[in-house]
Scaffold this active site. Sequence first.
Site, short mmCIF file in Angstrom:
data_model
loop_
_atom_site.label_atom_id
_atom_site.label_comp_id
_atom_site.label_asym_id
_atom_site.label_seq_id
_atom_site.Cartn_x
_atom_site.Cartn_y
_atom_site.Cartn_z
N ARG A 91 0.86 -1.19 0.00
CA ARG A 91 0.00 0.00 0.00
C ARG A 91 0.90 1.24 0.00
NH1 ARG A 91 -3.58 -1.82 5.10
NH2 ARG A 91 -1.50 -2.42 5.76
N ASP B 294 2.47 4.98 -0.42
CA ASP B 294 2.00 6.28 0.04
C ASP B 294 1.78 7.23 -1.14
OD1 ASP B 294 2.12 5.48 2.69
OD2 ASP B 294 4.19 6.18 2.94
N ARG C 130 11.05 5.58 3.93
CA ARG C 130 11.33 7.01 3.82
C ARG C 130 12.09 7.54 5.03
NH1 ARG C 130 5.49 9.13 2.58
NH2 ARG C 130 6.49 11.15 2.96
#
Length: 370
Positions: free
Chosen positions: A157, A159, A306
């Site tokens: 999923r 971002d 990230r």
Amino acid sequence: MALVVALRGVRRPQSCLNVTFLGVAARQRQSRRCRHLHLHQPRGVGGPRHVNPGGGCVVALRTGLGAHGTGIAPAAARVDQTKGGVDPQPDRPRRGGRQERAGDIRYLAEISYDGSEYAGFQLQPEPVRTVQLVLERALCQFLKVSRDRLGVQAASRTDAGVHARQQYVEFYSPRDLGAAKFCHCVNSMLPEDVAVHSLERIDYGGFNVRYSAGKLYSYDIHTDSRKDCFLSRYRKVLATRKPLDVDRMQVTCDLFVGEHDFRLLSASDPGQGSTVRRVFAVEVVEIDRGLRILVHGKGFLHKMVRNIVGVLLAVGEGHLSPEDVAALLQADDEGVRERRIKTRFKVAEGKGLCLQRVFLGRPHDDDYLL
């Protein structure tokens, strides 16, 4: 846009409702369930398109995965669902599980997308554009079913702003599908920045696309002083032109390998489950006019990759030391030192991140033992 329209001077059947128009209240003759007559004005599928003449996402020099083209097309027209009709373009997510139907067949599709114009892959409670939304619209239109029957699940999923060179999506179909026809027809219904590449029937038990054997992410950084408008959608541009200490970044990469608690390097809620994850490899490699950070792991927490990239950039810029990173990974809780360390790096933005490969771990795959 839903328009409230008045019917004035028109003789209507007794079952119709009076409608409010220009502030003049009308009497209600029937049930209170419906107060207005709504007409849906469909959005056209035409209009200008933004095309990247540079040819798309340059994200795979090291892994052997090619570049892909990109373009942003407006959302297709809505089709209203009335009296049991099918809505091939659902407007917003509806809660609840998949509608079970006997004889439905489970399929696995490989897709890719440029995530620049999307609020991530997964459907959102708000009416925002996501990859799953446009994909389900195309599937509903092709299969002639409602989205509740599809049961779409994805391997990752991603971002908002994150791209995918290889993503796998699982769904159900009421009929047998041919791969070539499916890819051709569904691609014609999708916007230009989403593509379907392959389709296969899932006829082996115990498989769930969400529980893959591993995922490989890449994060591209533009280090050249010359601005490149064709790469700016797919690379993070450094705010400073000071050269990064790549050797120091490489030393730090080894600290992430293995099983660690990434609670302080993610946006996940510890109350929602374990924050321990296994990372197979982290590496910094040089690419044309920039750097690429590769992160290969079993699974990742929200914004974990990230955060790892943000830490490595801070190390390369001299704001953090490898010892600081080790302290974040070993901390049982967020103390004073950990809070001070976290103020010295920023979470990397989404546009430089790309899901390069998903290792499904099926028995007939080469990556089964990963």
